[in-house]
Scaffold this motif. Sequence first.
Motif, PDB file in Angstrom:
ATOM      1  N   GLU A   1      -6.692   5.251  -4.456  1.00  0.00           N
ATOM      2  CA  GLU A   1      -6.497   5.176  -3.012  1.00  0.00           C
ATOM      3  C   GLU A   1      -5.011   5.120  -2.684  1.00  0.00           C
ATOM      4  O   GLU A   1      -4.196   4.701  -3.512  1.00  0.00           O
ATOM      5  CB  GLU A   1      -7.190   3.940  -2.439  1.00  0.00           C
ATOM      6  CG  GLU A   1      -8.688   4.007  -2.581  1.00  0.00           C
ATOM      7  CD  GLU A   1      -9.378   2.757  -2.055  1.00  0.00           C
ATOM      8  OE1 GLU A   1     -10.448   2.933  -1.445  1.00  0.00           O
ATOM      9  OE2 GLU A   1      -8.856   1.641  -2.248  1.00  0.00           O
ATOM     10  N   TYR A   2      -4.702   5.529  -1.466  1.00  0.00           N
ATOM     11  CA  TYR A   2      -3.326   5.463  -0.981  1.00  0.00           C
ATOM     12  C   TYR A   2      -3.363   5.120   0.499  1.00  0.00           C
ATOM     13  O   TYR A   2      -4.175   5.664   1.261  1.00  0.00           O
ATOM     14  CB  TYR A   2      -2.598   6.791  -1.172  1.00  0.00           C
ATOM     15  CG  TYR A   2      -1.228   6.786  -0.541  1.00  0.00           C
ATOM     16  CD1 TYR A   2      -0.168   6.107  -1.139  1.00  0.00           C
ATOM     17  CD2 TYR A   2      -0.995   7.421   0.666  1.00  0.00           C
ATOM     18  CE1 TYR A   2       1.081   6.067  -0.550  1.00  0.00           C
ATOM     19  CE2 TYR A   2       0.259   7.393   1.264  1.00  0.00           C
ATOM     20  CZ  TYR A   2       1.283   6.714   0.647  1.00  0.00           C
ATOM     21  OH  TYR A   2       2.526   6.665   1.238  1.00  0.00           O
ATOM     22  N   ILE A   3      -2.494   4.226   0.912  1.00  0.00           N
ATOM     23  CA  ILE A   3      -2.276   3.921   2.323  1.00  0.00           C
ATOM     24  C   ILE A   3      -0.766   3.892   2.521  1.00  0.00           C
ATOM     25  O   ILE A   3      -0.067   3.140   1.842  1.00  0.00           O
ATOM     26  CB  ILE A   3      -2.883   2.564   2.731  1.00  0.00           C
ATOM     27  CG1 ILE A   3      -4.396   2.580   2.532  1.00  0.00           C
ATOM     28  CG2 ILE A   3      -2.516   2.225   4.170  1.00  0.00           C
ATOM     29  CD1 ILE A   3      -5.057   1.236   2.752  1.00  0.00           C
ATOM     30  N   GLY A   4      -0.264   4.725   3.401  1.00  0.00           N
ATOM     31  CA  GLY A   4       1.174   4.777   3.639  1.00  0.00           C
ATOM     32  C   GLY A   4       1.490   5.621   4.855  1.00  0.00           C
ATOM     33  O   GLY A   4       0.627   5.871   5.699  1.00  0.00           O
ATOM     34  N   ARG A   5       2.717   6.071   4.917  1.00  0.00           N
ATOM     35  CA  ARG A   5       3.179   6.854   6.068  1.00  0.00           C
ATOM     36  C   ARG A   5       3.940   8.083   5.615  1.00  0.00           C
ATOM     37  O   ARG A   5       4.520   8.105   4.539  1.00  0.00           O
ATOM     38  CB  ARG A   5       4.054   5.990   6.969  1.00  0.00           C
ATOM     39  CG  ARG A   5       3.227   4.899   7.624  1.00  0.00           C
ATOM     40  CD  ARG A   5       3.974   4.166   8.661  1.00  0.00           C
ATOM     41  NE  ARG A   5       3.033   3.345   9.439  1.00  0.00           N
ATOM     42  CZ  ARG A   5       3.392   2.556  10.410  1.00  0.00           C
ATOM     43  NH1 ARG A   5       4.661   2.437  10.722  1.00  0.00           N
ATOM     44  NH2 ARG A   5       2.496   1.873  11.069  1.00  0.00           N
ATOM     45  N   SER A   6       3.955   9.068   6.472  1.00  0.00           N
ATOM     46  CA  SER A   6       4.647  10.330   6.198  1.00  0.00           C
ATOM     47  C   SER A   6       6.126  10.221   6.546  1.00  0.00           C
ATOM     48  O   SER A   6       6.567   9.248   7.155  1.00  0.00           O
ATOM     49  CB  SER A   6       4.027  11.454   7.038  1.00  0.00           C
ATOM     50  OG  SER A   6       4.390  11.295   8.411  1.00  0.00           O
ATOM     51  N   SER A   7       6.849  11.264   6.203  1.00  0.00           N
ATOM     52  CA  SER A   7       8.230  11.401   6.684  1.00  0.00           C
ATOM     53  C   SER A   7       8.188  11.731   8.172  1.00  0.00           C
ATOM     54  O   SER A   7       7.110  11.958   8.739  1.00  0.00           O
ATOM     55  CB  SER A   7       8.922  12.554   5.945  1.00  0.00           C
ATOM     56  OG  SER A   7       8.378  13.807   6.383  1.00  0.00           O
TER      57      SER A   7
END
Length: 110
Positions: free
Chosen positions: A65-71
């Motif tokens: 899984e991944y939870i994050g933000r884009s550029s």
Amino acid sequence: MKLNFEKKDVEIQYHVHEFQGYLKTTEDHYHRCTGITGEAIPIDKKDHIHEIVFRSDFVNGHYHEYIGRSSGAIEIGDRHIHYIDSFTNVTSGHQHGFRLITLLHDPSGE
């Protein structure tokens, strides 16, 4: 690129991006991921980012899984994309790095 962050009606979707890609290979396997970003999140009057959340496909008895933000937005002609360079969570004693770009915002131009 025109963005309108003044709208507050949660019933309307303003703009999201599709994404798809592969997680970097470990010793014996890799994973695929695909999804749709969250809504645009303003970071200043001219730019924005998107939340990215995904669960990879199930390979070798596990997923990641991944939870994050884009550029911020990267302009491509009169459209834009976003870039993500990060790592998944640790599952089955390992994690995968990945680099993704989103698909173009509003590719049909409508």
